[in-house]
Design a protein around this motif. Sequence first.
Motif, PDB file in Angstrom:
ATOM      1  N   LEU A   5       0.082   6.073   0.080  1.00 12.23           N
ATOM      2  CA  LEU A   5       0.013   5.887   1.764  1.00 12.23           C
ATOM      3  C   LEU A   5      -0.870   6.924   2.200  1.00 12.23           C
ATOM      4  N   PHE A   6      -1.679   5.910   3.089  1.00 12.87           N
ATOM      5  CA  PHE A   6      -2.751   6.428   3.998  1.00 12.87           C
ATOM      6  C   PHE A   6      -2.403   6.270   5.604  1.00 12.87           C
ATOM      7  N   PRO A   7      -1.820   7.347   5.825  1.00 10.74           N
ATOM      8  CA  PRO A   7      -1.307   7.257   7.322  1.00 10.74           C
ATOM      9  C   PRO A   7      -2.098   7.752   8.401  1.00 10.74           C
ATOM     10  N   GLY A   8      -2.296   7.455   9.469  1.00 14.06           N
ATOM     11  CA  GLY A   8      -3.431   7.790  10.571  1.00 14.06           C
ATOM     12  C   GLY A   8      -2.966   7.062  12.019  1.00 14.06           C
ATOM     13  N   ARG A   9      -3.670   7.666  13.043  1.00 12.61           N
ATOM     14  CA  ARG A   9      -3.563   6.936  14.286  1.00 12.61           C
ATOM     15  C   ARG A   9      -4.500   5.615  14.327  1.00 12.61           C
ATOM     16  N   PHE A  10      -5.796   6.240  13.836  1.00 14.17           N
ATOM     17  CA  PHE A  10      -6.610   4.986  13.564  1.00 14.17           C
ATOM     18  C   PHE A  10      -7.098   4.378  15.062  1.00 14.17           C
ATOM     19  N   ASP A  11      -7.207   5.007  16.099  1.00 15.44           N
ATOM     20  CA  ASP A  11      -7.534   4.792  17.297  1.00 15.44           C
ATOM     21  C   ASP A  11      -9.003   5.061  17.852  1.00 15.44           C
ATOM     22  N   LEU A  27      -8.629   3.381  -6.686  1.00 14.60           N
ATOM     23  CA  LEU A  27      -7.986   4.171  -7.574  1.00 14.60           C
ATOM     24  C   LEU A  27      -6.467   4.182  -7.654  1.00 14.60           C
ATOM     25  N   PHE A  28      -5.829   3.357  -6.844  1.00 14.36           N
ATOM     26  CA  PHE A  28      -4.411   3.239  -6.888  1.00 14.36           C
ATOM     27  C   PHE A  28      -4.018   1.819  -6.813  1.00 14.36           C
ATOM     28  N   GLY A  29      -2.883   1.448  -7.434  1.00 16.13           N
ATOM     29  CA  GLY A  29      -2.561   0.020  -7.458  1.00 16.13           C
ATOM     30  C   GLY A  29      -1.967  -0.627  -6.314  1.00 16.13           C
ATOM     31  N   LEU A  30      -1.720   0.101  -5.479  1.00 17.07           N
ATOM     32  CA  LEU A  30      -1.356  -0.522  -3.974  1.00 17.07           C
ATOM     33  C   LEU A  30      -1.577   0.667  -2.930  1.00 17.07           C
ATOM     34  N   ILE A  31      -2.272   0.440  -1.823  1.00 15.31           N
ATOM     35  CA  ILE A  31      -2.495   1.217  -0.525  1.00 15.31           C
ATOM     36  C   ILE A  31      -1.661   0.595   0.567  1.00 15.31           C
ATOM     37  N   VAL A  32      -0.893   1.362   1.126  1.00 13.58           N
ATOM     38  CA  VAL A  32      -0.097   1.222   2.535  1.00 13.58           C
ATOM     39  C   VAL A  32      -0.891   1.958   3.353  1.00 13.58           C
ATOM     40  N   GLU A  61      -7.946  -6.937   9.678  1.00 11.82           N
ATOM     41  CA  GLU A  61      -9.040  -8.000   9.654  1.00 11.82           C
ATOM     42  C   GLU A  61     -10.123  -7.133   8.833  1.00 11.82           C
ATOM     43  N   ALA A  62     -10.341  -5.924   8.859  1.00 12.91           N
ATOM     44  CA  ALA A  62     -11.581  -5.395   8.249  1.00 12.91           C
ATOM     45  C   ALA A  62     -11.171  -5.468   6.530  1.00 12.91           C
ATOM     46  N   ILE A  63      -9.905  -5.318   6.193  1.00 14.07           N
ATOM     47  CA  ILE A  63      -9.826  -5.096   4.796  1.00 14.07           C
ATOM     48  C   ILE A  63      -9.201  -6.496   4.039  1.00 14.07           C
ATOM     49  N   ASN A  68      -4.784  -5.454  -2.754  1.00  6.55           N
ATOM     50  CA  ASN A  68      -3.939  -4.294  -3.090  1.00  6.55           C
ATOM     51  C   ASN A  68      -3.840  -3.234  -1.769  1.00  6.55           C
ATOM     52  N   VAL A  69      -4.169  -3.763  -0.535  1.00  2.52           N
ATOM     53  CA  VAL A  69      -3.887  -2.996   0.556  1.00  2.52           C
ATOM     54  C   VAL A  69      -2.790  -3.878   1.630  1.00  2.52           C
ATOM     55  N   ARG A  70      -1.842  -3.051   1.931  1.00  6.68           N
ATOM     56  CA  ARG A  70      -1.003  -3.572   3.161  1.00  6.68           C
ATOM     57  C   ARG A  70      -1.308  -2.764   4.389  1.00  6.68           C
TER      58      ARG A  70
END
Length: 165
Positions: A5-11, A27-32, A61-63, A68-70
């Motif tokens: 899990l990659f959390p953030g505000r991303f603003d 590096l990982f099978g799934l990134i959220v 849109e960017a990814i 393997n990214v949601r």
Amino acid sequence: MTTALFPGRFDPVTNGHLDIVRRAADLFGLIVVAVEQSGNRSDDGPTTLFDTDERVGFIREAIQDLENVRVMAYTGLTVELARSQGATVLIRSMRGATDFESEFGMALMNRKMAPEIESIYMIARLENLFISGTRIREVAALGYDVSDFVPAPVASALKRKFERG
């Protein structure tokens, strides 16, 4: 398959954030990628510049080329979201010593609340060390072209937000 899990505000989401997502996807099978909704933290100041749907949309849109990214929005405790998504890794990014101070305390609290979830820190690439959402918002508001630091749709949206006259 390990879920991270990659959390953030991303603003807004920056090229630095996207670099971390792309490197983590190798590096990982799934990134959220988990986008914090405004008001999620007790120390939240003013609302975000972009609403939650816009921030989620910019990242999607960017990814879109990464299978393997949601991307999702969330509220509440990050470790609870990680558990609900089956994530055993929290990805955090650091640009320097000032990031370390706040990240260290957060890592200790997360470890206490969820010892089964490991925090992994990825260092920003040299070309992204000075980029932050706060800095991007500040210079964009003053009319600077930030297209070297954010995806094109974000640069266009920032320009529209701060157009004068």
